[in-house]
Design an enzyme around this catalytic site. Structure first.
Site, PDB file in Angstrom:
ATOM      1  N   SER A 144      41.677  52.838  56.557  1.00 60.55           N
ATOM      2  CA  SER A 144      40.554  53.461  57.265  1.00 60.55           C
ATOM      3  C   SER A 144      40.983  54.893  57.578  1.00 60.55           C
ATOM      4  O   SER A 144      42.195  55.175  57.623  1.00 60.55           O
ATOM      5  CB  SER A 144      40.313  52.700  58.575  1.00 60.55           C
ATOM      6  N   TYR A 157      43.417  49.084  66.539  1.00 58.69           N
ATOM      7  CA  TYR A 157      42.960  49.164  65.141  1.00 58.69           C
ATOM      8  C   TYR A 157      43.705  50.298  64.433  1.00 58.69           C
ATOM      9  O   TYR A 157      44.191  50.118  63.303  1.00 58.69           O
ATOM     10  CB  TYR A 157      41.451  49.396  65.134  1.00 58.69           C
TER      11      TYR A 157
END
Ligand SMILES: NC(=O)c1ccc[n+]([C@@H]2O[C@H](COP(=O)([O-])OP(=O)(O)OC[C@H]3O[C@@H](n4cnc5c(N)ncnc54)[C@H](OP(=O)(O)O)[C@@H]3O)[C@@H](O)[C@H]2O)c1
Length: 269
Positions: A144, A157
């Site tokens: 990501s 995350y």
């Protein structure tokens, strides 16, 4: 028109029941790939299998919780039992969060995210690597932009995706001698269920997405770009302009990158 690079190639996709993984499966099936579809939700996997077969691929569903090492081992064993080899492993399964660190009620959330996003990728890679060496295959890691820079409300995350980047960047160098390539994908916002399922401060799914899902990249475009990077056996793919420019900006004006990250979260796109 669909290419044919992955015709008759054995591709394991984790997180294949939804979003980016589902779309990757469908598009690779259109090339005639032989798929091993992994996720926890078997009903959804059965639908992706049927869609993959309709599009011209072969597919088996393998119920897998990637946070469990033994289940990752079974996924790879089941795949080899069925197809007798592995050409590509796509580590795509993942969950996210939407909460400030100081608001977390239970640090179990941090462990859960690390176990799925980071350890799940490590486990699958460990068991698949001997087979990938035999085929001079490829590992794809779906990270990501949060694996490149910190984003508010995403501390755990970001940690899991930075961990993936460090792991796969190191592994790439180690296994180059076997002809196995590592392609790391850094998507920006992509429209999927990931934010509805994002864990909030109480550790429960948000239920609705705070992002303007219609204004961000579609899973179709995302999967097309990933497959192109796979075909070219690219080192990495940063999927948005702001992501690419952010790499340079971070060197000379890191606070500007922080402000862009904060604005993206506040504006939901
Ligand atoms: N969408 C975005 O904006 C975006 C941006 C950057 C990066 N990414 C990354 O892209 C990947 C795919 O996300 P997505 O957007 O497609 O989200 P999604 O629609 O929520 O799909 C996530 C997939 O991961 C699977 N999964 C979750 N926990 C799992 C577990 N413990 N074991 C096995 N599978 C598990 C889910 O299947 P089950 O629930 O059936 O297990 C589902 O198939 C993730 O790694 C995510 O971090 C997404």
């Amino acid at each position: 028109m669909a290419g044919s690079t992955f015709k008759d190639k054995v591709v394991v996709i984790t997180g294949a029941s939804s979003g980016i993984g589902r779309e990757l499966a469908c598009q690779l099936a259109g090339q005639g790939a032989w798929l091993s579809l992994a996720a926890r939700d078997v009903e959804r996997l059965a639908k992706v299998r049927a869609e993959s077969q309709t599009r011209g691929g072969r597919a088996i569903p393998v119920q897998t919780d990637v946070s469990q090492q033994s289940q990752c081992e079974s996924l790879i064993q089941e795949t080899v039992k069925k197809y007798e080899r592995i050409d590509v492993l796509v580590n795509n399964a993942g969950i996210t969060m939407w909460a400030k660190f100081e608001d977390l009620q239970d640090l179990g959330l941090v462990e859960q995210i690390m176990r799925i996003n980071f350890f799940g990728s490590v486990y699958c890679t460990h068991y698949a690597l001997p087979y990938l060496k035999q085929t001079k295959g490829q590992i794809v890691a779906v990270s990501s932009l949060t694996g490149k820079t910190g984003i508010p409300t995403r501390s755990a995350y970001a940690a899991s995706k930075h961990a993936m980047a460090g792991f796969f960047d190191s592994l790439r160098i180690e296994i180059a001698e076997y002809g196995v390539d590592v392609t790391t994908i850094y998507p920006d916002f992509v429209s999927s269920e990931v934010r509805e399922r994002a864990l909030g401060p109480d550790g429960l799914p948000l239920g609705t997405s705070p992002v303007r899902e219609k204004e961000v990249m579609s899973t179709e475009t995302c999967a097309e770009m990933i497959i192109q990077a796979m075909e070219q056996r690219k080192r990495e793919l940063i999927m948005s302009f702001r992501g690419r420019i952010g790499q340079w900006l971070k060197l000379i004006a890191p606070r500007v990158v922080d402000r862009i990250a904060l604005r993206a979260i506040n504006q939901g796109r």
